[in-house]
Scaffold this motif. Structure first.
Motif, short mmCIF file in Angstrom:
data_model
loop_
_atom_site.label_atom_id
_atom_site.label_comp_id
_atom_site.label_asym_id
_atom_site.label_seq_id
_atom_site.Cartn_x
_atom_site.Cartn_y
_atom_site.Cartn_z
N TYR A 1 0.81 -1.21 0.00
CA TYR A 1 0.00 0.00 0.00
C TYR A 1 0.84 1.26 0.00
O TYR A 1 0.31 2.36 0.01
N LEU A 2 2.15 1.12 -0.02
CA LEU A 2 3.03 2.28 0.03
C LEU A 2 3.49 2.64 -1.37
O LEU A 2 4.68 2.73 -1.64
N ILE A 3 2.58 2.75 -2.30
CA ILE A 3 2.93 3.06 -3.67
C ILE A 3 3.47 4.48 -3.77
O ILE A 3 4.18 4.82 -4.71
N SER A 4 3.12 5.30 -2.81
CA SER A 4 3.57 6.69 -2.89
C SER A 4 5.07 6.81 -2.87
O SER A 4 5.62 7.81 -3.31
N LYS A 5 5.77 5.80 -2.37
CA LYS A 5 7.23 5.85 -2.38
C LYS A 5 7.80 5.84 -3.78
O LYS A 5 8.93 6.24 -3.98
N LEU A 6 7.03 5.32 -4.74
CA LEU A 6 7.49 5.32 -6.12
C LEU A 6 7.18 6.63 -6.83
O LEU A 6 7.54 6.80 -7.99
N GLY A 7 6.50 7.53 -6.18
CA GLY A 7 6.20 8.81 -6.80
C GLY A 7 4.98 8.73 -7.69
O GLY A 7 4.15 7.82 -7.59
N ALA A 8 4.87 9.71 -8.58
CA ALA A 8 3.72 9.79 -9.47
C ALA A 8 3.81 8.71 -10.54
O ALA A 8 4.90 8.29 -10.92
N PRO A 9 2.67 8.24 -11.04
CA PRO A 9 2.72 7.22 -12.10
C PRO A 9 3.29 7.81 -13.39
O PRO A 9 3.14 8.99 -13.69
N SER A 10 3.95 6.93 -14.13
CA SER A 10 4.54 7.34 -15.41
C SER A 10 3.73 6.84 -16.60
O SER A 10 4.02 7.21 -17.72
#
Length: 1710
Positions: free
Chosen positions: A1241-1250
């Motif tokens: 659930y910590l997808i925010s660590k990858l930043g914005a989607p590309s």
């Protein structure tokens, strides 16, 4: 006298006996026979539908004179059968009989003597096709009798030709008659009557026919003779002839045509005098046909008013093929072609005048012309070309297709020569090129079956090549060579040899591309004369002076000729001393690929290559893919008697990623023959350098006079030939080159400009809308095989295929666009309507085919495809947005429809055709409804049968069918229908298949084909409410991807079991669970703080025990761990453990492993042998992963280490394993990101989607439904990771798909896929790591899964049941043992460049294979050390590797020079002369680098760089105070920039020397410190020369005259810049010298002169050092005057002699 009288009486009796048994007719009698001829076509089994023809009549034969008789038919009747044989009767053809009777009753005169039919005479009004029916009757009378022989073989003439016949003569004395049995093998003929078309480009395969023939024919005849005093009278004759065909193996069933004839004598009466009509000689008994094969009908059409029929067909095609192609379009096309084939030339003009103003009709008329194949079509096209000033593109393409498909003869070729001379054709290079290539193909077809080809046919292309060679014009030379190659005639070899390397003097001045084309032109010639091509090719190959690419192509041509074992052995032996690695790699890979071939056509060649491999060194197999290779794959199925082969020839230059040349060919094998289907050749010279070249400044002041002056002092200097072509390509179909193109850089620039202008023009038209409708009609295949039958009717085996394709395209832009640049930079919207459609019809016919009647078996296959597309596309390349809007399907659309059926067909020109499926229509009788009958009832019914008594003569025809034959032939039926519905998109795709075949009769490929087969693929609207208005596919990439997210998929709450503030606990729990699952023993001790944490450490003994447990598969033993207090590190590898627990664990592990090994040894000894146990040692090897270059994940909490006191053992472990434990913990943490329920659930660590992809539909109620794909990625972080997530747009749905990939270390890649509710229901993960197995590099792939769907589980288990058998079939060894469940492990170790050891561990078994052969070579030594160390992370360095791929360096240090091609040259510098280290050898050289010995310290060196820029020279001289720099002989400070050279050169000084960089002239770096000279060049492959080499990957030492030298000293001498006077530092020079004595050579006193320069001192100088060397001399008579010894540089060597050569001289200057 008595003896003489006795002999005369005996001879008289013998002659009387011979006349008595000689077949003849009475001259004054009328013989009346009853004749019956039947032809049936179909499957041999009874109870199936057949098509047949029956001809019955009375035959009257009366004598006309000596050996001349008259044959006349009386009351002929024609009947046909189209029904079940033998159940259905023949039906009468009254109308056809009435039409043909006047011709059939026409009398025919023939010569007949002693059973042999001679010449035949008939009226001119009798058509040849009907005269052949009379010949069929006379063929029965053809009998060859031999005296005193009852069993004999001979070649006998008949209606089918001169074929092998075997006679058996039996005499029945009681009945006073002779019974003659004759059989003929109609496929073993000395001269066979055979007409065929469409097979000219195929090559027969005799070895294939030895296993099974596709076509066989045999005839058996039984004749009863009644001997009389005047000769033997034929009382009865019966003939049975069978023709059988199958596209597969003949033992699996055939389709057959059976012909039966009977001729029974009814009476002999006295004849009445009748008047004989005038007759002319019509040939012999052999079958004749006036019509050509092409004029044989596809369909029976009336020949009245041909122009009107053609106009009607054209109007129909124009009216009904507007929006889409109709299913009957191919059939209409074939009708049009058939009418054009029988129409006179004036009809062409009539039809053209009526349709020339109608575009659609005119288009279809022109499309049909290539398939006509007659001279009238070519004459018509010539008239159309002459009417206009320039040839139109529409006419040109039809002309080329017509020339490739027309049936050739002398008249056609004469007309083609006239077309070649037309100014409209020669005005444009493309039309001239295409027409000349097509003319070469026409010559090939004309002379294919002739031993020699007339010179006048070859003269146009020979003259073209001769004229182009004299000028010379490279483009015309290539065109002439390719046209000659298409012709493929041995008479052209002399013209080609003038351009071959080593054979003609003209070849030395030609570019490499032209010489290679000359070699490739020999391939088609080898089909006629392989020996001479082999002789030429092997000479080119073995001449090591030739360019490697020339030798490579010669090798390819040589093996294409299927050389014998002796020649293959010569080639293999030459590789043992080969100096070119490119040639060695190519030849070895070619031999190895051929040795593995399974094709029967090259069995002998494969055996020879297999034997040759044993001579060659296996080290050649270790050459990597940077060298030239041959890749070949083939397969052949003997049951299908068909196969295919594909071959790729890849010619490389060292260091080039893009191959220099690439040839790919696909060859098909079927029906006992093979043919090259398609061949594509690509060539790129300098393409990589242009793609990689960095932009350079404008060098307008380039002047290479100083460089030219230096090069002029080398007396044997030769410039490198300019390689003008940049790229070239060609296309071949069926071995004939259709087109080729050569592009230079100037051509590419011009093509870009032309293309850009046209694209801009079309772009501007998009605003108003662009509409066009391309269409094409083509007769794709036409192969026809026609032979006569015994009855006199022609049997045809034909395959025809026609295709019509069309696409209606409408494109309109809603945006104002003026040029292509605006198209790429602005936001545009395009509305497009596409409607591509195609219809293909294929017919396979076997039976009787005449202009009046057709009867046989026909397979009719139709394929139709229509794909309507209406979309609105929105494109914004600048923002990375792409969107497509489409309306859903409003009705069901069949996008693909395939139907095939096999029929029994009966057609004639008077009645309606009858077409019946070959499998009779039977009701569906389900087996489950059948009733069981007892044996008693069956026997009772059998006793009531009445047995009919039959005569032996009629047994085969009238015997009742057996119960098996009387049983109705029920076809094997099967049907299938499935639909996939996407309700969210409003679409439903359905696939429906139905099959009725004859597998119930015989299980074979042919009987599977017999029957009806259909396949339909359709798209329909889904049954959903509310309806769908629009379907949208949108892709957004880049920084604006997040703006397109419709559903935020990460809003759901985290699991309760995992606190947000403690991710370390998740990591530790996961590691703990992993250790438990893997049966790892752990122990813990130490102190902890207020929060107790369990940690463990794995000892070496426990790891050994773990391996033992895993290999022995015992139960898991767990050691309880002690509770400990105190703070410990959260690292995954660091833990506190006591030494006592480690010892206890070690003892237990040893004890358990010992007991397990005893138990396994007992079990193994009872099952496996000793050899099997030895082979399983591979299973005991452990995989060692590589643990270097590990990525780390920064996490402060996980890196804290307690500062409180701990036990001494724990402190020791922490000190020893701090670094390694830290790496392992970070790697494990990276792995946990894929499996931890908290981290997902910590997808925010990858930043914005590309990346965001939306596939959605909009309903009528305004709601949207569909799917959303979101992609995240961080490749630049220390833990590269990619995450993909698919969610439904419905907010109430928790269904998701999650996919992750991470690289926790440079040698490990982890992937994971989860799906279901919140991605938590199902999970599959894969881990890939590389390491070593024993000492071999290995890769380990481990797949694990948790819960998976039941359907997937069921299918996996079903497949798993076949795994043991499949593994056994593939050669894997197996051990049935239990491995970890829910896990599959694959381990592959590279044991050699071509073999791997493979271990596959499944939950219930382990399979392994030692020495598994792989189809290609994987040389690990060719992979750089850096790439091996970096592992998977080296993928990120591909860009840097590509940019540096063209860089090469040369280093000169001390007495060693390491060249660009990695050749080490050892030679001291014995004098103060400059040596050319390297130079730019292009047409306009930019630099030259010279090097000489230093002064006064001879261990040092001096260099001089001469630039073409302003004729600049830069010298670097070592001094005690450093390096002195001279620019144009003026000393400069290296630390200061040189203003006049600022734009191209940068010089700087470091602590040891100076560094010069000039990227604009491709010098990346030049380093010099007085001892070491290092130059790095870029983009200079094959453009350098000097001591450093050609920079082409060939480890050769090349002199200035481009000849190879064998030692380094001779190389250094050749590149020595000579002195000019005794004042120079260099005191030597090279010159051609005379041998100091007169010798006797070939009986003549001669003076000899060197053919190569030899070093000599300058004038007034004497040698200080000399060395002895061997010099080659050319001798001339002593009285021959020599003005310039340099003329001997081009002479051959006559003798060799030793001569002293000075290496340094001392001068005394005046």
């Amino acid at each position: 006298m008595k003896a003489i009288i006795f002999l005369l009486a005996l001879a008289f009796a013998g002659s009387e006996h011979a006349n008595r048994y000689s077949p003849s007719f009475s001259e004054n009698k009328l013989h009346v026979y009853k004749y019956d001829g039947v032809i049936l076509t179909g499957l041999p089994e009874k109870g199936l539908n057949r098509a047949g023809i029956r001809i019955s009549s009375r035959v009257k034969i009366r004598g006309l004179g000596t050996n001349q008789y008259l044959l006349q038919l009386d009351s002929p009747q024609l009947q046909q059968l189209n029904g079940i044989w033998p159940k259905d009767p023949f039906s009468s053809l009254r109308q056809l009989t009435a039409k043909l009777t006047p011709h059939l009753i026409t009398p025919v005169k023939f010569e007949y003597n002693s059973g042999r039919v001679g010449s035949i005479f008939a009226p001119e009004s009798l058509p040849e096709d009907l005269l052949n029916i009379h010949k069929g009757i006379l063929n029965i009378l053809q009998i060859t009798m031999k005296k005193s022989q009852n069993f004999y073989d001979l070649q006998e003439a008949g209606i089918e030709g001169i074929c092998h016949a075997r006679y058996i003569v039996q005499e029945e004395r009681r009945k006073e008659r002779l019974i003659i049995s004759k059989s003929k093998d109609l496929t073993n003929c000395q001269e066979r009557i055979l007409k065929q078309t469409g097979t000219i480009y195929t090559q027969l395969c005799p070895s294939c026919q030895q296993r099974g023939k596709n076509i066989r024919a045999v005839a058996a005849t039984t004749i009863v003779l009644k001997p009389t005093a005047l000769g033997a009278i034929i009382q009865e004759a019966r003939v049975r002839e069978v023709h059988q065909f199958t596209p597969f193996h003949e033992l699996d069933g055939t389709v057959q045509l059976e012909a039966r004839q009977s001729l029974i004598l009814e009476k002999i009466t006295s004849q009445q005098a009748e008047q004989t009509p005038e007759m002319s000689k019509r040939g012999s008994l052999q079958y004749r046909s006036v019509n050509t094969v092409l004029q044989q009908p596809f369909q029976l059409l009336r020949d009245q008013n041909l122009a009107k029929q053609m106009t009607n067909i054209l109007n129909h095609m124009a009216q009904h093929n507007v929006q889409e192609v109709q299913s009957d379009a191919p059939n209409r096309l074939m009708q049009l072609v058939q009418l054009l084939r029988i129409a006179p030339y004036r009809t062409f003009g009539q039809v053209w005048e009526s349709i020339r103003l109608h575009a659609e009709e005119r288009h279809w008329f022109l499309e049909a012309l290539p398939a006509v194949g007659r001279i009238e079509s070519l004459r018509f096209l010539k008239s159309q070309i002459q009417e206009s000033e320039n040839v139109k593109a529409e006419i040109l393409q039809i002309l080329i297709l017509t020339m490739h498909q027309i049936k050739t003869d002398r008249d056609v070729l004469s007309l083609t020569k006239e077309i070649l001379q037309l100014p409209q054709i020669n005005r444009h290079g493309l039309s001239r090129k295409l027409v000349l290539l097509a003319y070469g193909s026409m010559v090939f077809r004309q002379c294919a079956e002739k031993s020699t080809c007339p010179d006048d046919l070859l003269r146009p292309i020979h003259d073209l090549l001769t004229d182009a060679s004299n000028r010379p014009l490279d483009e015309d030379i290539v065109l002439g060579l390719k046209a000659i190659g298409n012709a493929g005639q041995p008479a052209s070899i002399k013209n080609i040899m003038k351009l071959l390397p080593g054979f003609g003097t003209a070849a030395t001045n030609l570019p490499l591309k032209v010489r290679v084309d000359a070699i490739l032109a020999l391939r088609n010639i080898a089909r006629k004369d392989p020996r001479i091509v082999q002789r030429i090719a092997v000479q080119i190959f073995q001449n090591q002076k030739n360019h490697p690419e020339e030798r490579i192509m010669a090798c390819a041509v040589l093996f294409a000729t299927k050389p014998p074992l002796t020649l293959v052995s010569i080639v293999a032996k030459s590789l043992l001393s080969e100096t070119s690695l490119q040639v060695a790699s190519f030849t070895y890979s070619h031999i190895r690929a051929l040795s593995r071939s399974s094709l029967p056509s090259i069995n002998s060649l494969a055996s020879a290559c297999n034997l040759a491999l044993k001579v060659l060194s296996p080290k050649l197999d270790q050459l990597g893919h940077q060298f030239s290779k041959v890749y070949r794959a083939d397969t052949f199925m003997y049951r299908m008697m068909a196969g295919a082969s594909a071959k790729v020839l890849m010619v490389r230059t060292s260091g080039s990623v893009i191959p220099t040349a690439l040839l790919a060919k696909v060859r098909g094998h079927a029906l006992g023959a093979s043919s090259d289907l398609i061949e594509v050749g690509l060539r790129a010279e300098g393409l990589q350098e242009i793609m990689m070249t960095r932009p350079a400044p404008d060098l307008r002041k380039t002047d290479s006079r100083n460089i030219r002056r230096i090069l002029s002092k080398f007396i044997n200097w030769k410039e490198l030939p300019e390689e003008k072509p940049l790229a070239s390509a060609y296309l071949k179909l069926f071995g004939q080159e259709l087109a080729f193109v050569q592009l230079r850089k100037d051509d590419i620039d011009g093509l870009q400009q032309i293309t850009s202008d046209r694209v801009n023009k079309y772009v501007q038209q998009l605003r108003g809308g662009v509409s066009f409708r391309p269409s094409k009609a083509l007769v794709a295949a036409e192969m026809r095989h026609v032979v006569p039958t015994a009855i006199g009717l022609p049997m045809e085996l034909g395959i025809t295929s026609a295709a019509v394709a069309m696409s209606k395209i409408n494109v309109k832009s809603e945006s104002a666009i003026t040029n292509i640049r605006q198209l790429l930079s602005s936001r545009i919207q395009l509305n497009a309507n596409l409607n591509p459609s195609v219809s293909v019809q294929t017919r396979v016919f076997m039976g009787i085919n005449m202009p009046q009647i057709q009867s046989g078996v026909e397979l009719l296959a139709n394929v139709r495809s229509i794909i309507p597309v209406a979309i609105t596309a929105k494109l914004n390349l600048k923002d990375g947005n792409f969107r497509i809007d489409s309306s859903p399907a409003e009705r069901e659309n069949k996008i693909l429809s395939m139907v095939s059926q096999v029929y029994a067909v009966s057609r004639n020109i008077e009645t309606v055709e009858r077409i019946t499926p070959i499998l009779p229509a039977t009701p569906v009788n389900r087996m489950s409804r059948q009733q069981f009958r007892s044996s008693a009832s069956i026997s009772q019914s059998a006793s009531n049968r009445v047995v009919t008594h039959l005569s032996p003569e009629t047994l085969s025809d009238q015997v009742p069918c057996s119960e098996e034959e009387q049983r109705s032939r029920v076809p094997n039926r099967a049907s299938y229908r499935t639909c996939a519905e996407a309700t969210k998109l409003g679409l439903k795709a359905c696939v429906a298949a139905r099959m009725e075949n004859a597998l119930s009769i015989k299980h074979s490929p042919l009987y599977r084909l017999i029957g009806e087969h259909s396949l339909n693929v359709s798209i329909a609207p889904a049954d959903s409410a509310p309806e769908i208005e629009k379907i949208v596919l949108e892709i957004q990439a880049g920084s604006k991807a997040s703006s397109k997210i419709i559903r935020l998929s990460d809003k759901q709450s985290r699991p309760r079991s995992v606190p947000d503030s403690n991710p370390e606990l998740t990591l530790m729990r996961q590691r703990h669970q992993q250790r438990v699952n893997n049966s790892t023993w752990t122990s813990s001790s130490g102190s902890s703080s207020s929060l107790s944490r369990k940690t463990g450490s794995t000892s070496s003994s426990s790891s050994y025990a773990t391996r033992s447990v895993q290999h022995s598969h015992s139960k898991t033993v767990r050691i309880p761990r002690r509770k400990s207090t105190g703070r410990t590190s959260t690292s995954s590898s660091i833990s506190s453990s006591s030494s006592s627990s480690n010892k206890m664990a070690s003892k237990i592990s040893r004890r358990i492993s010992k007991s397990i090994s005893k138990r396994d040894s007992r079990r193994t000894s009872s099952r496996l042998s000793t050899t099997q146990s030895q082979s399983e040692q591979i299973l005991d090897l452990a995989f060692r992963p590589i643990r270097s270059s590990t990525y780390t994940v920064t996490n402060r909490k996980s890196q804290r280490v307690s500062t409180s006191k701990s036990t001494s053992s724990a402190s020791l472990i922490i000190k020893q394993r701090r670094s390694s434990g830290s790496r392992q913990s970070r790697a494990s943490y990276g792995a946990s990101l894929l499996g931890s329920s908290a981290q997902r659930y910590l997808i925010s660590k990858l930043g914005a989607p590309s990346l965001v992809v939306l596939l959605r539909s909009r309903r009528t109620d305004g709601r949207q439904q569909g799917y959303q794909l979101t992609g995240y990625g961080k490749m630049s972080s220390r833990l590269p990771r990619v995450h993909l997530r698919v969610v439904e747009l419905n907010e109430s749905s928790n269904w998701r798909i999650c996919a992750d990939a991470a690289m926790p270390s440079s040698h490990k890649v982890l992937t994971s896929a989860r799906w279901g509710e919140n991605c938590e229901r199902y999970r599959v993960s894969v881990r890939v790591s590389n390491g070593r197995l024993a000492s071999h590099p290995a890769v380990k792939v481990k797949m694990q899964w948790g819960k998976i769907p039941n359907s997937l589980k069921y299918n996996t288990r079903a497949v798993g049941d076949y795994v043991p058998g499949l593994a056994y079939a593939l050669g894997f060894s197996q051990t049935h043992q239990r491995n970890p469940s829910r896990q599959i492990t694959v381990l592959a170790a590279l044991t050699s460049p071509r073999t791997i050891d493979t271990i596959i561990r499944l939950p219930r078994m382990t399979a392994y294979y030692q020495g598994l052969q792989i189809p290609t070579t994987l040389p690990m030594h060719a992979i750089s050390v850096r790439v091996q160390q970096r592992g998977f992370s080296s993928v990120t360095e591909i860009q840097d590797l590509l940019l540096a791929i063209n860089e090469r360096e040369c280093i000169a240090e001390n007495d060693t020079v390491r060249s660009f091609d990695e050749v080490e040259l050892r030679s001291s510098l014995p004098n103060r002369c400059y040596h050319v280290l390297t130079q730019d050898c292009s047409e306009t050289p930019n630099f030259i680098l010279l090097m000489r010995r230093g002064k006064p310290n001879q261990q040092l060196k001096e260099i001089k760089l001469v630039l073409a820029k302003n004729n600049t020279s830069i010298e670097a001289i070592p001094t005690p105070h450093g390096i002195k720099l001279l620019v144009n002989e003026i000393e400069r400070n290296p630390a200061m920039p040189i203003e006049e050279l600022r734009d191209i050169i940068a010089i700087r000084q470091n602590d040891t020397g100076i560094i010069l960089k000039a990227p604009s002239i491709n010098i990346n770096q030049l380093y010099f410190d007085g001892i070491r000279v290092q130059i790095v060049l870029d983009q200079m492959i094959k453009k350098t020369c000097g001591i450093c080499g050609r920079n082409d990957g060939e480890k050769k030492m090349i002199m200035p005259n481009h000849e190879e030298v064998s030692n380094a000293e001779r190389l250094f001498e050749s590149w020595t810049y000579p002195g000019q006077s005794c004042d120079d530092d260099c005191t030597i020079r090279s010159e051609f010298v005379q041998l100091g004595k007169v010798i006797e050579f070939e009986g003549v006193e001669s003076n000899c002169y060197s053919v190569e320069p030899v070093q000599r001192c300058l004038e007034s100088c004497s040698p200080l050092e000399t060395r002895s060397q061997i010099v080659n001399f050319h001798c001339v008579p002593a009285n021959f005057t020599v003005r310039d010894p340099m003329i001997f540089s081009r002479k051959t060597a006559d003798i060799r002699s030793s001569m002293d050569s000075p290496s340094n001289c001392m001068c005394s200057c005046l």
